[in-house]
Design a protein around this motif. Structure first.
Motif, PDB file in Angstrom:
ATOM      1  N   ASN A 119      -6.434  29.023 -70.135  1.00  0.00           N
ATOM      2  CA  ASN A 119      -6.006  30.237 -69.446  1.00  0.00           C
ATOM      3  C   ASN A 119      -5.234  29.964 -68.159  1.00  0.00           C
ATOM      4  N   TRP A 120      -5.562  28.866 -67.481  1.00  0.00           N
ATOM      5  CA  TRP A 120      -4.893  28.516 -66.220  1.00  0.00           C
ATOM      6  C   TRP A 120      -4.519  27.034 -66.260  1.00  0.00           C
ATOM      7  N   PRO A 121      -3.514  26.699 -67.038  1.00  0.00           N
ATOM      8  CA  PRO A 121      -3.175  25.278 -67.236  1.00  0.00           C
ATOM      9  C   PRO A 121      -2.730  24.560 -65.970  1.00  0.00           C
ATOM     10  N   ASP A 122      -2.439  25.308 -64.899  1.00  0.00           N
ATOM     11  CA  ASP A 122      -1.992  24.689 -63.654  1.00  0.00           C
ATOM     12  C   ASP A 122      -3.146  24.281 -62.737  1.00  0.00           C
ATOM     13  N   VAL A 123      -4.397  24.525 -63.126  1.00  0.00           N
ATOM     14  CA  VAL A 123      -5.546  24.236 -62.268  1.00  0.00           C
ATOM     15  C   VAL A 123      -5.596  22.750 -61.909  1.00  0.00           C
ATOM     16  N   LYS A 124      -5.832  22.475 -60.630  1.00  0.00           N
ATOM     17  CA  LYS A 124      -5.983  21.110 -60.137  1.00  0.00           C
ATOM     18  C   LYS A 124      -7.478  20.792 -60.073  1.00  0.00           C
ATOM     19  N   PHE A 125      -7.916  19.884 -60.916  1.00  0.00           N
ATOM     20  CA  PHE A 125      -9.329  19.525 -61.027  1.00  0.00           C
ATOM     21  C   PHE A 125      -9.537  18.220 -60.259  1.00  0.00           C
ATOM     22  N   ILE A 126      -9.993  18.335 -59.015  1.00  0.00           N
ATOM     23  CA  ILE A 126     -10.099  17.174 -58.134  1.00  0.00           C
ATOM     24  C   ILE A 126     -11.498  17.125 -57.506  1.00  0.00           C
ATOM     25  N   THR A 127     -11.795  16.081 -56.762  1.00  0.00           N
ATOM     26  CA  THR A 127     -13.103  15.974 -56.126  1.00  0.00           C
ATOM     27  C   THR A 127     -13.211  16.961 -54.969  1.00  0.00           C
ATOM     28  N   GLN A 128     -14.441  17.293 -54.598  1.00  0.00           N
ATOM     29  CA  GLN A 128     -14.620  18.246 -53.505  1.00  0.00           C
ATOM     30  C   GLN A 128     -14.093  17.667 -52.189  1.00  0.00           C
ATOM     31  N   GLY A 129     -14.163  16.339 -52.048  1.00  0.00           N
ATOM     32  CA  GLY A 129     -13.621  15.720 -50.849  1.00  0.00           C
ATOM     33  C   GLY A 129     -12.116  15.874 -50.759  1.00  0.00           C
ATOM     34  N   GLU A 130     -11.426  15.654 -51.866  1.00  0.00           N
ATOM     35  CA  GLU A 130      -9.976  15.837 -51.882  1.00  0.00           C
ATOM     36  C   GLU A 130      -9.606  17.277 -51.561  1.00  0.00           C
ATOM     37  N   PHE A 131     -10.325  18.227 -52.166  1.00  0.00           N
ATOM     38  CA  PHE A 131     -10.029  19.632 -51.903  1.00  0.00           C
ATOM     39  C   PHE A 131     -10.257  19.977 -50.433  1.00  0.00           C
ATOM     40  N   GLY A 132     -11.388  19.544 -49.890  1.00  0.00           N
ATOM     41  CA  GLY A 132     -11.682  19.832 -48.494  1.00  0.00           C
ATOM     42  C   GLY A 132     -10.660  19.250 -47.543  1.00  0.00           C
ATOM     43  N   LEU A 133     -10.163  18.060 -47.857  1.00  0.00           N
ATOM     44  CA  LEU A 133      -9.155  17.425 -47.000  1.00  0.00           C
ATOM     45  C   LEU A 133      -7.805  18.115 -47.123  1.00  0.00           C
ATOM     46  N   LEU A 134      -7.486  18.645 -48.292  1.00  0.00           N
ATOM     47  CA  LEU A 134      -6.270  19.461 -48.431  1.00  0.00           C
ATOM     48  C   LEU A 134      -6.369  20.712 -47.567  1.00  0.00           C
ATOM     49  N   TRP A 135      -7.539  21.347 -47.584  1.00  0.00           N
ATOM     50  CA  TRP A 135      -7.748  22.528 -46.741  1.00  0.00           C
ATOM     51  C   TRP A 135      -7.632  22.144 -45.273  1.00  0.00           C
ATOM     52  N   ARG A 136      -8.228  21.030 -44.897  1.00  0.00           N
ATOM     53  CA  ARG A 136      -8.192  20.549 -43.508  1.00  0.00           C
ATOM     54  C   ARG A 136      -6.765  20.228 -43.067  1.00  0.00           C
ATOM     55  N   ASP A 137      -5.959  19.719 -43.982  1.00  0.00           N
ATOM     56  CA  ASP A 137      -4.575  19.406 -43.659  1.00  0.00           C
ATOM     57  C   ASP A 137      -3.769  20.679 -43.413  1.00  0.00           C
ATOM     58  N   HIS A 138      -4.117  21.759 -44.136  1.00  0.00           N
ATOM     59  CA  HIS A 138      -3.385  23.029 -44.000  1.00  0.00           C
ATOM     60  C   HIS A 138      -3.876  23.834 -42.799  1.00  0.00           C
ATOM     61  N   TYR A 139      -5.201  23.910 -42.642  1.00  0.00           N
ATOM     62  CA  TYR A 139      -5.786  24.689 -41.548  1.00  0.00           C
ATOM     63  C   TYR A 139      -6.301  23.746 -40.464  1.00  0.00           C
ATOM     64  N   LYS A 140      -5.696  23.799 -39.314  1.00  0.00           N
ATOM     65  CA  LYS A 140      -6.147  22.982 -38.189  1.00  0.00           C
ATOM     66  C   LYS A 140      -7.267  23.666 -37.417  1.00  0.00           C
ATOM     67  N   ASP A 141      -7.437  24.956 -37.649  1.00  0.00           N
ATOM     68  CA  ASP A 141      -8.514  25.720 -37.036  1.00  0.00           C
ATOM     69  C   ASP A 141      -8.916  26.815 -38.032  1.00  0.00           C
ATOM     70  N   ASN A 142      -9.769  27.702 -37.598  1.00  0.00           N
ATOM     71  CA  ASN A 142     -10.256  28.755 -38.506  1.00  0.00           C
ATOM     72  C   ASN A 142      -9.325  29.966 -38.507  1.00  0.00           C
ATOM     73  N   SER A 143      -8.077  29.735 -38.861  1.00  0.00           N
ATOM     74  CA  SER A 143      -7.096  30.826 -38.909  1.00  0.00           C
ATOM     75  C   SER A 143      -6.994  31.455 -40.293  1.00  0.00           C
ATOM     76  N   PHE A 144      -7.977  31.220 -41.137  1.00  0.00           N
ATOM     77  CA  PHE A 144      -7.989  31.786 -42.486  1.00  0.00           C
ATOM     78  C   PHE A 144      -8.246  33.286 -42.445  1.00  0.00           C
ATOM     79  N   ASN A 145      -7.896  33.957 -43.529  1.00  0.00           N
ATOM     80  CA  ASN A 145      -8.172  35.389 -43.697  1.00  0.00           C
ATOM     81  C   ASN A 145      -8.354  35.636 -45.188  1.00  0.00           C
ATOM     82  N   TYR A 146      -9.589  35.486 -45.661  1.00  0.00           N
ATOM     83  CA  TYR A 146      -9.881  35.566 -47.090  1.00  0.00           C
ATOM     84  C   TYR A 146     -10.204  37.000 -47.506  1.00  0.00           C
ATOM     85  N   ARG A 147      -9.743  37.358 -48.707  1.00  0.00           N
ATOM     86  CA  ARG A 147     -10.078  38.646 -49.294  1.00  0.00           C
ATOM     87  C   ARG A 147     -10.416  38.455 -50.772  1.00  0.00           C
ATOM     88  N   PHE A 148     -11.385  39.217 -51.231  1.00  0.00           N
ATOM     89  CA  PHE A 148     -11.817  39.134 -52.621  1.00  0.00           C
ATOM     90  C   PHE A 148     -12.125  40.535 -53.148  1.00  0.00           C
TER      91      PHE A 148
END
Length: 453
Positions: free
Chosen positions: A322-351
């Motif tokens: 259903n989502w062939p583009d999904v990146k299946f990586i380790t939680q450490g890799e994902f967290g470091l990608l987030w850390r690279d993008h966000y230098k502080d808590n400037s996120f704004n999540y909606r669900f």
């Protein structure tokens, strides 16, 4: 037949669901994504232990699980992942006893997992206290356990290996600060979003997607430089937001139902269980992706679970299809990608989510969550009867927070109104009944919520 039935069910249900560190020694697998935004991510952890809840180095609160942890099960689990999702990288977390046990089974298991690190790029790490370290140990002892456990992982893998993250269930702010400043690890699965009145520790009150925790409380996003901990705090597994609003097993439903196998496959069987797992997954990969610009689903599948691994294979197969583009990586890799993008808590999540009709995910209800550095807000309504929308959670992160000083199960950060409705003040209310300070914060981020009829 199962996949055909799933496709039919999901055709209807999906409509309403609404700087990266060096990869030296990473092994094979798909290349790491270039960035966070524009991507869908999947992370999967598994826990290997000797006893069910190893609350300290020499104390156990659960049953002996030696018979459930075998080399054969490890092989079957890893083959289930790679067969359905080639190139995937997962995270293996060992308990203290599992790292040190000298029986042949555990020696072979450690050897196999090290091989998977080299073959697939899997990450290997330590889990202190089997999810509930701070409920049974002082912060000082937890730091000692983290230091010695991580050192043992490095010794077992060799060649100067260091894990990219830690799996902890819950982990106090002081211990996450220690990880970042003393151990050089900047990603921790340090909260189980919305957990309350289940298992051995409570921890409701956090943000469900990554954030930098405050020095005051691990559930609170840091408000500025003075209380900032440079450790990306991750949720344990993705839950259905309508189920998660319940207090423990209220009304006979499991509040942790989402993508976890215990609350889905084990509780409802394969077809219904997979339908719920994929429904929760779609909420993030479809509407959540539209709202946030990226999407993340995470799961923890304990190796000892008495659940047919074919359920894992079918879930992964449907994700890939259903989502062939999904990146299946380790939680450490994902967290470091987030850390690279966000230098502080400037996120704004909606669900946004309309219920699946399975378990505690009420089909007549719609929930909206808003999460940022300053607060989290949940609105719920009966969309079938077009009832008015009510607030069921408002947690103001600007207010002073404090973690327990002693060892206890009660680590939740309870706001002005909490989704679990465990206090008299938690009765749902219309948004204009929120405190003036709260309304001012809401207006700052989402002024349209105060003008909606």
């Amino acid at each position: 037949m199962i996949k055909k039935n799933l496709l039919i069910l999901l055709t209807f249900t999906f409509v309403w669901c609404g700087s990266l560190s060096s990869l030296k020694g990473q092994g094979r697998g798909e290349p790491a994504p270039a960035g966070l935004m524009g991507n869908r991510f999947l992370t999967l952890n598994t826990i290997i232990r000797v006893n069910q809840i190893e609350v300290s180095r020499d104390r156990n609160e659960g049953m002996d699980e030696r018979s459930e942890h075998t080399p054969e099960r490890v092989i079957a689990f890893r083959e289930a992942v790679s067969s359905e999702f080639p190139g995937a990288r997962i995270t293996w977390a060992f308990s203290w006893l599992a790292l040190h046990d000298q029986t042949e089974n555990y020696k072979k298991i450690r050897e196999l997992v090290v091989g998977y690190h080299h073959k697939y790029g899997d990450d290997i790490t330590f889990i202190p206290g089997a999810y509930f370290a701070n409920a049974y140990n002082t912060r000082e002892q937890v730091n000692k356990d983290l230091h010695d456990g991580l050192a043992k992982v490095s010794e077992i893998v060799g060649n100067g290996f260091r894990p990219k993250s830690v799996v902890a269930g819950f982990l106090a702010a002081e211990n996450q600060q220690y990880l970042a400043e003393k151990e050089g690890i900047h990603v921790c699965q340090g909260n189980i979003w919305s957990q309350f009145s289940i298992d051995n520790q409570d921890g409701d009150g956090a943000v469900s997607y990554p954030f930098y925790p405050s020095k005051e409380h691990f559930c609170k996003p840091a408000q500025g430089k003075d209380d900032f901990i440079d450790c990306v705090n991750l949720d344990g597994w993705t839950m259905d937001f309508l189920s998660a609003r319940r207090d423990g097993f209220a009304d006979g439903f499991n509040s942790r139902m989402g993508v976890g196998p215990i609350e889905t496959l084990m509780a409802y069987g394969k077809l219904t269980g997979l339908t719920q797992m994929l429904y929760t997954t779609a909420m993030h990969y479809d509407r959540g992706f539209e709202l946030n610009g990226f999407a993340w689903v995470t799961n923890c599948w304990e190796l000892s679970l008495p659940i047919d691994i074919s359920g894992l294979k079918d879930w992964l197969n449907e994700i890939k299809r259903n989502w062939p583009d999904v990146k299946f990586i380790t939680q450490g890799e994902f967290g470091l990608l987030w850390r690279d993008h966000y230098k502080d808590n400037s996120f704004n999540y909606r669900f946004e989510l309309k219920g699946s009709g399975i378990g505690g995910s009420d089909s007549n209800l719609k929930i909206r969550w808003f999460m940022n550095k300053d607060f989290r807000l949940a609105l719920i309504k009966d969309w079938q009867k077009n009832r008015r929308e009510n607030v069921i959670d408002f947690t103001n992160y600007n207010l002073k927070a404090e973690e327990p000083k002693d060892m206890t199960r009660k680590w939740s950060l309870m706001g002005e109104i909490n989704q679990k409705q465990s206090r008299s003040q938690d009765k749902p209310k219309v948004i204009n009944k929120i405190s003036p300070d709260g309304l001012a914060l809401i207006k700052k981020y989402y002024p349209y919520l105060l003008t909606d009829k």
